[in-house]
Design an enzyme around this catalytic site. Structure first.
Site, PDB file in Angstrom:
ATOM      1  CE1 TYR A 431      38.474  62.908  68.521  1.00  0.00           C
ATOM      2  CE2 TYR A 431      40.344  62.892  67.061  1.00  0.00           C
ATOM      3  CZ  TYR A 431      39.793  62.624  68.276  1.00  0.00           C
ATOM      4  OH  TYR A 431      40.559  62.064  69.251  1.00  0.00           O
ATOM      5  CD  GLU A 432      33.974  59.533  65.148  1.00  0.00           C
ATOM      6  OE1 GLU A 432      34.868  58.989  64.502  1.00  0.00           O
ATOM      7  OE2 GLU A 432      32.775  59.451  64.844  1.00  0.00           O
TER       8      GLU A 432
END
Ligand SMILES: Cc1cc2nc3c(=O)[nH]c(=O)nc-3n(C[C@H](O)[C@H](O)[C@H](O)COP(=O)(O)OP(=O)(O)OC[C@H]3O[C@@H](n4cnc5c(N)ncnc54)[C@H](O)[C@@H]3O)c2cc1C
Length: 592
Positions: A431-432
């Site tokens: 993620y990110e």
């Protein structure tokens, strides 16, 4: 197994690897005593309140009941204690109720929260991102209405980007915002929204990217909106429920206590944040901060896994020690196990230094004394952010895997908890912005920053440290200076090749992106340990501090030099692999 926050390691890294003292003029309140008190306060919350909930959170998780998410057992009370402690506002502007301390100190503090309980830590982490985005792009009214509640922790924040067809490619989002009187109405579906719904705070401030009806295609048509879970009156009072809800909870490999929601916006009332059409740029304000926080999760989970592996290695007895000759020796007394433990710790220290350095650069980018200092610091922050995110989270997974390995079979079964760290660690490279996307950002955008000044300045600084190691000449450095120099030469060669290929054969450059990020991370990590080693050597020579603890810094730098830096020159070929073979390869050739 509980968690003991490494306060001394974090304080040392902050000061000597990251150069925290450069912030003393901008943050006169953040003196050594204050830093120590803040780190110790956070350590108590992490160790006594958050860490004991980690296992239960994994086993029970968050649950969706009658359309509402219920947090895992104990999380509501822990969140209240977290908010009451003022931890959300540590680095926030005093104008909105914050304490105005450096972001880099906040990163040190959040390492402890994430290590103690990563699923819990995600909730305030997303709130910090929302604070950042609103502080930069919100109107005065939005700041006055939402920021004090977010800073105090009474309300939490979320980041709604991803849709089923739009993951890495956010240009593909379709959530629609239509004008509605003096506001907007939101319709659409977001997926994978962290802490998208819960019962630990009174309200949730959702930040959402969406398209407007006549917006151009692609990223220029994306705007940023705010939609609270419960509508907020102009006096700040809570009103009716907004037309948005969690449509489901994902069943995941790890971080079970972090509710990952499908969010349905069914005509939700929303307000525009910032400029129409600048939504993605505004969201990036939030994402850069969040990327550094996720990198710190890599450090955190590695530290947690390391502590557990170390404790296990002191309890479990197997075989004869080659050192002591003792039968039924502790695992710790086998050279191969001890080497693994030392390398785990060395890589944690290296990654911690990288994350804290990125954070100090972020502080200087806004609070540096001169324009030149602010510009140089911004370049450093931008260059290091993909490394802090991707390299540190890869270390998180690798160290957690080594933690399982040290436990042997007891690591693979769930009851020791070693497996949980490995499962929890696995999300951070995804993620990110996946780590692959970070590598592309590094070579595609960051190498060209300041027309090459960003990477040039970094290499100059590393060379200065090599010179300082040679000048100090402490035999305790071992081969550190030599290994760092050959590593830096390798990084220079790989960088020059990439810059040349970027200009005329982008697929070649992209083929080496991930290998380059690892190579540069390995070198920058070694630089962090070298700076710590220099400080430790000077302190030992001056008879200051705890000599045993300080010599461990030098031993860690030596083992990193021989095990990690020594391999860097061999990694250059992997960067320069070129795209020809890849381009010629068909799915059928690979067995499809
Ligand atoms: C537990 C969890 C929590 C999350 N929390 C949030 C949240 O709070 N808010 C939110 O908005 N999102 C959230 N996400 C979504 C997350 O940010 C995305 O999963 C991530 O950005 C990747 O998108 P994707 O899953 O669609 O993968 P894809 O984009 O389909 O990527 C799959 C693979 O292909 C690679 N790839 C994709 N495009 C390229 C390219 N151009 N070049 C080279 N390689 C490429 C990627 O690196 C990756 O390895 C969360 C996800 C999870 C699992």
């Amino acid at each position: 197994m509980t968690y003991r926050a490494p306060v001394r390691d974090i304080a040392f890294s902050l000061r000597h690897a990251a150069g925290f003292d450069r912030l003393s003029d901008a943050f006169p309140d953040a003196d050594a005593d204050t830093v120590q008190a803040v780190l110790e306060g956070a350590s108590a919350l992490a160790g006594n309140i958050l860490a004991p909930l980690n296992r239960k959170g994994d086993l029970v998780g968050a649950n969706l009941e009658n359309g509402v998410v219920r947090a895992a057992p104990g999380f509501g009370e822990a969140y209240r204690q977290f908010a009451q402690g003022g931890w959300n506002g540590l680095a926030a502007d005093p104008e909105h109720g914050g304490q105005g301390l450096p972001k880099s100190l906040e990163i040190g503090v959040f390492e402890m929260f994430q290590a103690a309980n990563m699923a819990f830590g995600l909730c305030p982490m997303l709130t910090l991102g929302a604070i950042e985005a609103l502080a930069h792009h919100g109107s005065d009214r939005q700041k006055a209405l939402y920021l004090p509640k977010l800073v105090s922790g009474e309300w939490t924040g979320t980041m709604n980007l991803t849709e089923p067809q739009a993951g890495s490619d956010l240009a593909a989002i379709t959530t629609l915002a239509t004008p509605d009187g003096d506001g907007w109405t939101l319709s659409g579906q977001k997926i994978f929204i962290t802490w998208g719904d819960h019962d630990v705070a009174d309200n949730i401030v959702h930040l959402i990217i969406a398209r407007t009806p006549d917006a151009p295609p692609g990223v220029k048509g994306i705007s940023l909106f705010l939609a609270p879970k419960v509508l907020v009156g102009e006096d700040g009072s809570l009103g009716a429920a907004n037309a948005l809800r969690p449509g489901g909870l994902e069943h995941k490999l790890g971080i079970h206590a972090s509710p990952t929601c499908v969010m349905l916006f069914e005509g939700a009332k929303a307000e525009l944040v910032g400029q129409l059409g600048s939504g993605l740029a505004h969201m990036f304000t939030m994402m850069n901060a969040a990327r550094l926080q996720v990198g710190t999760q890599g450090v955190a989970i590695a530290e947690r896994a390391y502590q557990q592996a170390l404790a296990f290695s002191l309890e479990r007895r197997q075989g004869r020690s080659a050192w002591t000759g003792e039968n039924a020796a502790r695992l710790f007394d086998h050279p191969d196990v001890r080497r693994t433990l030392m390398l785990m710790k060395a890589r944690i220290e290296a990654a911690r230094g990288v994350c804290l350095s990125t954070a100090v650069a972020a502080d200087l980018a806004t609070h540096g004394a001169t324009e030149a200092e602010r510009v140089a610091a911004k370049l450093r922050e931008e260059l290091l952010t993909p490394i802090a995110k991707a390299w540190s989270t890869d270390i998180g997974v690798e160290v957690a895997s080594q933690g399982v390995q040290i436990h042997g079979g007891m690591g693979f079964v769930e009851e020791t908890g070693a497996a949980q760290h490995y499962r929890d660690a696995r999300i951070a490279p995804i993620y990110e912005g996946t780590n692959g996307i970070q590598a592309i950002d590094l070579i595609g955008r960051k190498l060209g920053l300041g027309e090459g000044q960003a990477i040039g300045d970094l290499m100059d600084d590393i060379r200065d440290t090599i010179d300082a190691l040679n000048a100090a000449g402490d035999p305790a450095f071992g081969t550190l200076a030599k290994r760092l120099e050959t590593g830096l030469d390798a990084a220079s060669a790989a960088t020059a090749w990439l810059i040349e290929r970027r200009a005329r054969a982008m697929p070649d450059a992209l083929s080496g992106a991930t290998a380059y990020l690892k190579l540069l991370g390995d070198v920058v990590g070694g630089w962090m340990l070298a700076k710590g080693g220099l400080a430790a050597s000077a302190a030992i020579a001056a008879g200051e501090g705890d000599a045993g603890w300080l010599s461990t810094r030098l031993a860690l730098a030596r083992i990193y030099a021989e095990s990690v830096l020594a391999q860097v020159p061999g990694q250059v070929a992997g960067v320069m692999i070129g795209a020809a073979d890849l381009e010629a390869t068909t799915p059928e050739m690979l067995g499809a």
